[in-house]
Design a protein around this motif. Structure first.
Motif, PDB file in Angstrom:
ATOM      1  N   VAL A  18       0.666  -1.126  -0.011  1.00  0.00           N
ATOM      2  CA  VAL A  18       0.021  -0.138  -0.358  1.00  0.00           C
ATOM      3  C   VAL A  18       0.664   1.134  -0.231  1.00  0.00           C
ATOM      4  CG1 VAL A  18      -1.268   1.187   1.662  1.00  0.00           C
ATOM      5  CG2 VAL A  18      -1.802  -1.191   0.891  1.00  0.00           C
ATOM      6  N   LEU A  19       0.709   2.458  -0.549  1.00  0.00           N
ATOM      7  CA  LEU A  19       1.250   3.479  -1.278  1.00  0.00           C
ATOM      8  C   LEU A  19       1.279   4.315   0.009  1.00  0.00           C
ATOM      9  CD1 LEU A  19       0.963   4.081  -4.348  1.00  0.00           C
ATOM     10  CD2 LEU A  19       3.176   3.600  -3.283  1.00  0.00           C
ATOM     11  N   ASP A  20       2.041   4.517   0.635  1.00  0.00           N
ATOM     12  CA  ASP A  20       1.346   6.101   1.720  1.00  0.00           C
ATOM     13  C   ASP A  20       1.100   7.822   0.638  1.00  0.00           C
ATOM     14  OD1 ASP A  20       2.609   8.996   2.804  1.00  0.00           O
ATOM     15  OD2 ASP A  20       2.422   7.530   4.663  1.00  0.00           O
ATOM     16  N   PRO A  21      -0.447   8.059   0.739  1.00  0.00           N
ATOM     17  CA  PRO A  21      -1.282   9.152   0.019  1.00  0.00           C
ATOM     18  C   PRO A  21      -0.388  10.432  -0.205  1.00  0.00           C
ATOM     19  CG  PRO A  21      -2.420   9.024   1.461  1.00  0.00           C
ATOM     20  CD  PRO A  21      -1.399   7.816   2.103  1.00  0.00           C
ATOM     21  N   GLU A  22       0.519  11.203   0.645  1.00  0.00           N
ATOM     22  CA  GLU A  22       1.527  11.787   1.050  1.00  0.00           C
ATOM     23  C   GLU A  22       2.685  11.742   0.535  1.00  0.00           C
ATOM     24  OE1 GLU A  22      -0.632  14.669   4.564  1.00  0.00           O
ATOM     25  OE2 GLU A  22       0.607  12.784   4.752  1.00  0.00           O
ATOM     26  N   LEU A  23       3.544  10.297   0.866  1.00  0.00           N
ATOM     27  CA  LEU A  23       4.877  10.430   0.616  1.00  0.00           C
ATOM     28  C   LEU A  23       5.159   9.447  -0.709  1.00  0.00           C
ATOM     29  CD1 LEU A  23       6.540   9.144   4.271  1.00  0.00           C
ATOM     30  CD2 LEU A  23       6.240  11.370   3.235  1.00  0.00           C
ATOM     31  N   ARG A  24       3.951   8.621  -1.152  1.00  0.00           N
ATOM     32  CA  ARG A  24       4.170   8.073  -2.591  1.00  0.00           C
ATOM     33  C   ARG A  24       4.874   7.170  -2.699  1.00  0.00           C
ATOM     34  NH1 ARG A  24      -0.676  10.195  -5.934  1.00  0.00           N
ATOM     35  NH2 ARG A  24      -1.031  11.114  -4.427  1.00  0.00           N
ATOM     36  N   ARG A  25       4.737   5.935  -1.353  1.00  0.00           N
ATOM     37  CA  ARG A  25       5.985   4.945  -1.356  1.00  0.00           C
ATOM     38  C   ARG A  25       5.332   4.087  -0.625  1.00  0.00           C
ATOM     39  NH1 ARG A  25      12.190   6.347  -0.450  1.00  0.00           N
ATOM     40  NH2 ARG A  25      12.647   8.863  -2.159  1.00  0.00           N
ATOM     41  N   SER A  26       6.351   2.932  -0.693  1.00  0.00           N
ATOM     42  CA  SER A  26       4.813   1.640  -0.402  1.00  0.00           C
ATOM     43  C   SER A  26       5.282   1.518   1.511  1.00  0.00           C
ATOM     44  CB  SER A  26       5.954   0.047  -0.683  1.00  0.00           C
ATOM     45  OG  SER A  26       7.282   0.341  -0.169  1.00  0.00           O
ATOM     46  N   LEU A  27       4.629   1.361   2.107  1.00  0.00           N
ATOM     47  CA  LEU A  27       4.660   1.422   3.127  1.00  0.00           C
ATOM     48  C   LEU A  27       5.676   0.187   3.773  1.00  0.00           C
ATOM     49  CD1 LEU A  27       0.793   0.780   5.139  1.00  0.00           C
ATOM     50  CD2 LEU A  27       2.245   3.281   4.385  1.00  0.00           C
ATOM     51  N   ASP A  28       6.171  -0.716   3.119  1.00  0.00           N
ATOM     52  CA  ASP A  28       6.859  -1.662   3.372  1.00  0.00           C
ATOM     53  C   ASP A  28       7.973  -0.319   3.241  1.00  0.00           C
ATOM     54  OD1 ASP A  28       8.129  -4.274   3.808  1.00  0.00           O
ATOM     55  OD2 ASP A  28       9.260  -3.805   1.552  1.00  0.00           O
ATOM     56  N   GLU A  29       8.635   0.172   2.484  1.00  0.00           N
ATOM     57  CA  GLU A  29       9.110   0.947   2.125  1.00  0.00           C
ATOM     58  C   GLU A  29       9.594   1.797   3.282  1.00  0.00           C
ATOM     59  OE1 GLU A  29      12.038   4.303  -1.548  1.00  0.00           O
ATOM     60  OE2 GLU A  29       9.971   3.162  -1.820  1.00  0.00           O
ATOM     61  N   LEU A  30       8.662   2.262   3.540  1.00  0.00           N
ATOM     62  CA  LEU A  30       8.633   3.415   4.535  1.00  0.00           C
ATOM     63  C   LEU A  30       8.879   2.514   6.203  1.00  0.00           C
ATOM     64  CD1 LEU A  30       5.878   6.024   3.521  1.00  0.00           C
ATOM     65  CD2 LEU A  30       8.595   6.090   3.135  1.00  0.00           C
ATOM     66  N   GLU A  31       8.811   1.437   6.278  1.00  0.00           N
ATOM     67  CA  GLU A  31       8.698   0.693   7.294  1.00  0.00           C
ATOM     68  C   GLU A  31       7.540   0.871   7.998  1.00  0.00           C
ATOM     69  OE1 GLU A  31      12.893   0.327   9.246  1.00  0.00           O
ATOM     70  OE2 GLU A  31      13.933  -0.421   7.017  1.00  0.00           O
ATOM     71  N   MET A  32       6.657   1.059   7.925  1.00  0.00           N
ATOM     72  CA  MET A  32       5.646   1.603   8.134  1.00  0.00           C
ATOM     73  C   MET A  32       4.852   0.424   9.408  1.00  0.00           C
ATOM     74  SD  MET A  32       4.706   5.046   6.131  1.00  0.00           S
ATOM     75  CE  MET A  32       2.618   5.479   7.197  1.00  0.00           C
ATOM     76  N   ILE A  33       5.073  -1.384   8.287  1.00  0.00           N
ATOM     77  CA  ILE A  33       4.462  -1.920   9.339  1.00  0.00           C
ATOM     78  C   ILE A  33       4.896  -2.738  10.465  1.00  0.00           C
ATOM     79  CG2 ILE A  33       3.554  -4.537   8.517  1.00  0.00           C
ATOM     80  CD1 ILE A  33       2.132  -2.078   7.001  1.00  0.00           C
ATOM     81  N   ARG A  34       4.319  -2.488  10.692  1.00  0.00           N
ATOM     82  CA  ARG A  34       5.091  -2.419  12.393  1.00  0.00           C
ATOM     83  C   ARG A  34       5.154  -4.205  12.630  1.00  0.00           C
ATOM     84  NH1 ARG A  34       5.226   1.731  17.074  1.00  0.00           N
ATOM     85  NH2 ARG A  34       6.739   2.062  15.432  1.00  0.00           N
ATOM     86  N   ASP A  35       4.075  -4.653  12.657  1.00  0.00           N
ATOM     87  CA  ASP A  35       3.798  -5.761  13.267  1.00  0.00           C
ATOM     88  C   ASP A  35       2.848  -6.429  12.699  1.00  0.00           C
ATOM     89  OD1 ASP A  35       4.493  -8.667  14.492  1.00  0.00           O
ATOM     90  OD2 ASP A  35       2.395  -7.860  15.415  1.00  0.00           O
ATOM     91  N   VAL A  36       2.134  -8.126  12.263  1.00  0.00           N
ATOM     92  CA  VAL A  36       1.620  -8.840  11.620  1.00  0.00           C
ATOM     93  C   VAL A  36       1.669  -9.937  11.896  1.00  0.00           C
ATOM     94  CG1 VAL A  36       0.347  -9.557   9.177  1.00  0.00           C
ATOM     95  CG2 VAL A  36       1.550  -7.748   8.911  1.00  0.00           C
ATOM     96  N   ALA A  90      15.205   7.804  11.487  1.00  0.00           N
ATOM     97  CA  ALA A  90      15.863   6.710  10.184  1.00  0.00           C
ATOM     98  C   ALA A  90      15.002   7.771   9.336  1.00  0.00           C
ATOM     99  CB  ALA A  90      15.478   5.901  11.263  1.00  0.00           C
ATOM    100  N   LEU A  91      13.529   7.061   9.205  1.00  0.00           N
ATOM    101  CA  LEU A  91      11.964   8.174   8.391  1.00  0.00           C
ATOM    102  C   LEU A  91      12.508   8.757   7.633  1.00  0.00           C
ATOM    103  CD1 LEU A  91      10.238   7.348   6.074  1.00  0.00           C
ATOM    104  CD2 LEU A  91       8.411   8.308   7.886  1.00  0.00           C
ATOM    105  N   ILE A  92      13.010   9.767   7.906  1.00  0.00           N
ATOM    106  CA  ILE A  92      13.417  11.635   7.218  1.00  0.00           C
ATOM    107  C   ILE A  92      14.883  10.283   6.806  1.00  0.00           C
ATOM    108  CG2 ILE A  92      14.424  13.313   7.747  1.00  0.00           C
ATOM    109  CD1 ILE A  92      12.530  13.435  10.034  1.00  0.00           C
ATOM    110  N   THR A  93      15.590   9.951   7.118  1.00  0.00           N
ATOM    111  CA  THR A  93      17.152  10.341   6.658  1.00  0.00           C
ATOM    112  C   THR A  93      17.422   8.936   5.336  1.00  0.00           C
ATOM    113  OG1 THR A  93      18.080  10.065   8.590  1.00  0.00           O
ATOM    114  CG2 THR A  93      19.367   8.899   6.829  1.00  0.00           C
ATOM    115  N   ARG A  94      15.948   8.069   5.442  1.00  0.00           N
ATOM    116  CA  ARG A  94      15.419   7.400   4.961  1.00  0.00           C
ATOM    117  C   ARG A  94      15.569   8.197   3.163  1.00  0.00           C
ATOM    118  NH1 ARG A  94      13.546   3.489   7.764  1.00  0.00           N
ATOM    119  NH2 ARG A  94      12.595   3.935   7.449  1.00  0.00           N
TER     120      ARG A  94
END
Length: 381
Positions: A18-36, A90-94
């Motif tokens: 899924v894409l973050d609608p503001e950053l336009r990158r995937s949640l995986d790339e942004l490391e936003m999926i914390r746990d499943v 860390a996200l901002i650095t990436r």
């Protein structure tokens, strides 16, 4: 169990895509999926939002739920949390990809910069900017817009970046990173997004140094990501902002907007001459509010005719011929679409003015610089 049949792995991959609608990158790339995890009730996905009160939270939750539901049999539970300061940094650095804070649109960057300018106000420069940007985005380009008309900003309204209460939509701040809102596929920043609530209708009474600093911050502090084209809506005339943009974006290609009226054309030439003094190439001329063919076949020349050709001729030199890139006919639809916050190229693409702007977008892409043969900024590690 193979990853293909592992319900946790399937859910993680679906949620991560899924894409973050503001950053336009995937949640995986942004490391936003914390746990499943698998629970007695189905699949549980924990998503770490960038900030408290993230304006995209509802959309992210809805799209993650839908994505996971497509690959899962049972109910889907979404748990929203917030990144820690360390995770956010860390996200901002990436996102900055190790680059130092500064203007990413310097000469040599892969982003093409188009500055839309005019000699005087009221010629429809901002309407051309908004519709051109959307037309370029609809052609698959990654497009950003800077509303550099500080005293007369109108881009947020033209792109519908206004909420139900009439307030201008504000950017998202991730620590010192400013993420611009997106409308019709175009990332946009304007001074109107930073005024205090209730001050949107007040005058911005700033002078030279403040104006220069504002444009500079738009370039350095706003995270546009990787853009193909950055369109700058310039203020009319040859004042402080035009000079600042000439200094900060000396490689910007300038599109001069005029009406057919001789008085407007005479003044429009000056904005092209200032661009040349700054070293900026003149890409061409757009004649707005041009003669309109009426249903009975007669032609309405409300503002006369020939202004675009007059400006192009005045800016043509022995070394460079300047063309009229588009002649946009007078259009009530263009005015109405701007008031409604839906660009004409979206709301009524068959309108003659919309077709002219679509042709303008095609011509801008055709006459623009070619990246073929240019070295890309990749190094070997």
């Amino acid at each position: 169990m193979s990853a293909e049949h592992d319900p946790i792995d399937r859910a993680r991959r679906a949620a991560g895509a899924v894409l973050d609608p503001e950053l336009r990158r995937s949640l995986d790339e942004l490391e936003m999926i914390r746990d499943v995890s698998v629970t007695p009730n189905g699949i549980r996905v924990e998503v770490a939002l960038t900030i408290v009160g993230c304006p995209a939270a509802d959309r992210i939750e809805r799209e993650v739920r839908a994505a996971v539901a497509r690959v899962s049999d049972g109910p889907v539970e979404i748990a929203l949390s917030v990144m820690s300061p360390e995770e956010r940094q860390a996200l901002i650095t990436r996102l900055r990809a190790g680059r130092q804070r500064g203007n990413p649109f310097v000469p040599g960057s892969l982003t093409r910069v188009i500055a839309v300018t005019s000699g005087k106000g009221g010629v429809g420069k901002s309407s051309i900017t908004a519709n051109l940007a959307v037309a370029l985005a609809r052609r698959g380009r990654a497009v950003g817009v800077i509303d550099a008309d500080i005293h007369g900003f109108s881009i947020p309204g033209l792109l519908g970046l206004v909420d139900d209460a009439g307030r201008t939509v504000r950017p998202t701040r991730i620590d010192d990173l400013i993420v611009p809102p997106v409308a019709f596929g175009v990332k946009t920043v304007s001074i109107g997004m930073f005024l205090r609530e209730g001050d949107e209708g007040s005058a911005v009474a700033w002078r030279g140094p403040m104006l220069h600093r504002t444009v500079q911050q738009f370039l350095t502090d706003v995270y546009f990501g990787d853009l193909d084209v950055l369109v700058v809506d310039m203020p009319p005339g040859t004042g402080d902002v035009a000079i600042s943009v000439g200094q900060l974006l000396p490689h910007a290609e300038v599109v001069v907007v005029t009406t057919p009226q001789r008085a407007a054309a005479d003044v429009a030439v000056r904005s092209g001459l200032l661009a040349r003094q700054s070293g900026q190439p003149v890409l061409g001329v757009v004649e707005n509010m041009a003669p309109l063919t009426l249903p009975d076949g007669s032609v309405l020349e409300l503002f006369g005719s020939g202004g675009g050709a007059q400006v192009a001729a005045a800016l043509t030199t022995d070394d460079e011929a300047i063309d009229v890139l588009a002649s946009v006919p007078l259009s009530a639809g263009l005015r109405g679409a701007g008031d409604a916050g839906v660009p004409l190229v979206v709301s009524d693409p068959e309108d003659p003015a919309a077709r002219a702007i679509e042709e303008l977008a095609e011509r801008v892409l055709r006459v623009g610089r070619d990246l073929a043969g240019r070295p890309l900024p990749f190094g070997v590690r």
